[in-house]
Design an enzyme around this catalytic site. Structure first.
Site, PDB file in Angstrom:
ATOM      1  N   TYR A 169       0.844  -1.196   0.000  1.00 45.18           N
ATOM      2  CA  TYR A 169       0.000   0.000   0.000  1.00 45.18           C
ATOM      3  C   TYR A 169       0.878   1.243   0.000  1.00 45.18           C
ATOM      4  CZ  TYR A 169      -3.671   3.295   1.435  1.00 45.18           C
ATOM      5  OH  TYR A 169      -4.561   4.344   1.489  1.00 45.18           O
ATOM      6  N   ASP A 268       9.206   2.689   0.931  1.00 47.95           N
ATOM      7  CA  ASP A 268       8.092   3.393   1.560  1.00 47.95           C
ATOM      8  C   ASP A 268       8.133   3.035   3.041  1.00 47.95           C
ATOM      9  OD1 ASP A 268       5.746   4.319   2.584  1.00 47.95           O
ATOM     10  OD2 ASP A 268       4.507   3.705   0.873  1.00 47.95           O
ATOM     11  N   LYS A 296       3.252   8.866   9.402  1.00 46.79           N
ATOM     12  CA  LYS A 296       2.868   8.196  10.659  1.00 46.79           C
ATOM     13  C   LYS A 296       3.812   8.579  11.810  1.00 46.79           C
ATOM     14  CE  LYS A 296       0.414   4.456   8.329  1.00 46.79           C
ATOM     15  NZ  LYS A 296      -1.020   4.561   8.461  1.00 46.79           N
TER      16      LYS A 296
HETATM   17  N1  PLP Z   1       2.491   4.108   2.569  1.00 48.58           N
HETATM   18  C1  PLP Z   1       2.268   3.174   3.498  1.00 48.58           C
HETATM   19  C2  PLP Z   1       3.245   2.048   3.656  1.00 48.58           C
HETATM   20  C3  PLP Z   1       1.148   3.257   4.327  1.00 48.58           C
HETATM   21  O1  PLP Z   1       0.919   2.306   5.247  1.00 48.58           O
HETATM   22  C4  PLP Z   1       0.262   4.357   4.171  1.00 48.58           C
HETATM   23  C5  PLP Z   1      -0.916   4.480   5.032  1.00 48.58           C
HETATM   24  O2  PLP Z   1      -1.281   3.609   5.778  1.00 48.58           O
HETATM   25  C6  PLP Z   1       0.543   5.290   3.171  1.00 48.58           C
HETATM   26  C7  PLP Z   1       1.663   5.158   2.394  1.00 48.58           C
HETATM   27  C8  PLP Z   1      -0.373   6.470   2.977  1.00 48.58           C
HETATM   28  O3  PLP Z   1      -0.253   7.318   4.066  1.00 48.58           O
HETATM   29  P1  PLP Z   1      -1.435   8.341   4.432  1.00 48.58           P
HETATM   30  O4  PLP Z   1      -2.550   7.518   4.969  1.00 48.58           O
HETATM   31  O5  PLP Z   1      -0.807   9.243   5.451  1.00 48.58           O
HETATM   32  O6  PLP Z   1      -1.798   9.062   3.183  1.00 48.58           O
END
Ligand code: PLP
Length: 453
Positions: A169, A268, A296
């Site tokens: 994700y 990521d 986060k």
């Molecule tokens: N990347 C990862 C690995 C994530 O777990 C998330 C959200 O859970 C995101 C990107 C997207 O972050 P946001 O919810 O702050 O847009």
């Protein structure tokens, strides 16, 4: 290919969690949440602020406050919290240093739309912590910062596509919300193409899809599309689908294949950052990507994300050749929280992170032991303070393996835990924070014993 859940795991259902009684009990003590949800649905689409919260069972709870490892709902029910607000609260709820820093900043203004000291003070801390960071830039969410990273990769390589892995994700933008949690039927129908997750998305967003921990699938993708691949992006620990660590040598392989083919490697680290180690997954696994995205934990519960990268790439942002913009980027409230939060995390040192890891392992082992003693076939997968519990025979190696887990049974388990005062995410993921104590873990395991009885 994974078999369907019901075929593979029919024999693994040990007992049950009294789902009907538990639901009745939860409903009877959360009437305040239920009525608020009804009211909310009349004005707020779906009654929730992000689609993922809609899956809460029996309905989304409303909360009034949190402190340390505990969160309290509007009916005054306290819960030991292993959701950490889906990850940000690595220091637990309301950590005093962060709360004080936000309060001090609040008195001076919430945003300036202009430069201030916290911008470079936090940037300097990030560069000190993150192995791949020569320069950083800010945004407000993980979704946004991933877009900056992918745009930068396209700009510096002159290529238009990128490779992502099934089950990973990277936010909700059209270009990345692809092959996230497809069913086996969707995977088969797509015949190797990316599967959009929801209606209205543009079909493929330039993504080439490969399988996590499967070198061959990556090699095939490079053989077919190498000249067009600007980057490989991954969650270095696949937290969003089963908390699956990289197989030994897999990140090394990604590092090598991207370098050899002129593509950037992007980690990521929205979940792994400041969680697997102070320097994130790249410190923990000893592989330095070209770019890495953070959100986060970095904002200690406020809207903040950051892109960190090597100077030769980040210079394209520094010069303005690659556009990176946002009215609230680097706002002083979020950066005040980040500065205070990072200072607390840095002060934990390697020993503090090791302690966090051990505490999470005690919880993880206890969960498996207790559930197995009640006849459930259960396994866990993860790394330290983030792991996933599944009712399945063996830990998954890639996204498709996660489809073998009994999700309905996990839902009943989560409901029984809720009734016992333990709050967990619906997908089986558990987050342990620095605020969780040994006695919290003991209390949680006692609750699990009662839930599984
Ligand atoms: N990347 C990862 C690995 C994530 O777990 C998330 C959200 O859970 C995101 C990107 C997207 O972050 P946001 O919810 O702050 O847009």
């Amino acid at each position: 290919m994974a078999t369907t859940p019901d075929v593979e795991n029919r024999e693994s259902r040990g007992g049950h969690f009294d789902a009907a009684e538990r639901e009745q009990s939860v409903r009877s003590k959360t009437a305040g949440s239920r009525s608020r949800f009804e009211r909310s649905r009349a004005s707020l689409a779906g009654g929730v602020s992000t689609g993922l919260r809609r899956s809460a069972h029996p309905y989304p709870l409303f909360f009034s406050r949190g402190e340390g490892s505990q969160i309290v709902d509007v009916d005054e029910n306290p819960y030991l919290d292993y959701t950490l607000a889906w990850g940000p609260l690595i220091l637990g709820h309301n950590p005093p240093e962060v709360t004080r820093a936000i309060g001090r900043q609040l008195a001076n203004g919430t945003t300036f739309g202009a430069q201030h000291d916290l911008e470079y003070e936090v940037a300097e801390r990030l560069i000190e912590a993150i192995p791949c960071a020569d320069l950083v830039c800010y945004a407000n969410s993980g979704t946004e910062i991933v877009q900056v990273a992918l745009r930068l990769a396209r700009a510096v390589t002159g290529r238009t596509q990128y490779l992502k892995f099934e089950g990973h994700y990277h936010g909700w933008d059209d270009s990345v919300l692809l092959s996230y949690h497809p069913s086996l039927e969707e995977i088969e129908r797509a015949q190797g193409r990316a599967v959009p997750t929801g209606a209205g998305q543009r079909p493929d967003g330039g993504a080439v899809i490969a399988e996590w921990n499967n070198r061959e699938s990556v090699e095939q993708a490079f053989a077919a599309h190498g000249a067009e691949l600007s980057a490989v992006i991954c969650e270095p620990l696949l937290a969003n689908s089963g908390s699956i660590p990289p197989a030994p040598g897999f990140l090394e392989f990604l590092r090598q294949v991207t370098s050899e083919n002129g593509a950037l490697l992007i980690f990521d680290e929205v979940i792994t950052g400041f969680r697997l180690a102070y320097g994130g997954a790249q410190e923990r696994y000893g592989i330095t990507p070209d770019l890495a995205t953070f959100a986060k934990a970095v904002g200690a519960g406020t809207p903040l994300s950051a892109l960190a990268g090597q100077r030769r790439y980040m210079d394209a942002i520094a010069s303005g050749r690659v556009v990176h913009a946002g009215t609230l980027n680097g706002n002083p409230l979020s950066l005040a929280a980040a500065k205070a939060g990072l200072d607390v995390l840095r002060s934990k040192g390697a020993a503090g992170y090791e302690h966090l890891r051990r505490r999470a392992e005690t919880l993880r082992e206890g969960l498996e032991r207790i559930l197995r003693s009640h006849g459930f076939t259960v396994c866990t997968c993860g790394d330290g303070p983030v792991f996933t519990l599944s009712f399945a025979a063996a830990p998954p190696h890639n996204y498709r393996d996660t489809l073998a887990a009994l999700r309905d049974l996990y839902r009943d388990f989560a409901l029984a835990l809720l009734d016992e005062g333990v709050l967990v995410l619906p997908d089986g993921r558990w987050y342990v924070s620095f605020a969780h104590s040994d006695s919290d873990i003991d209390q949680t395991l006692a609750a699990v014993s009662r839930a599984a009885h």
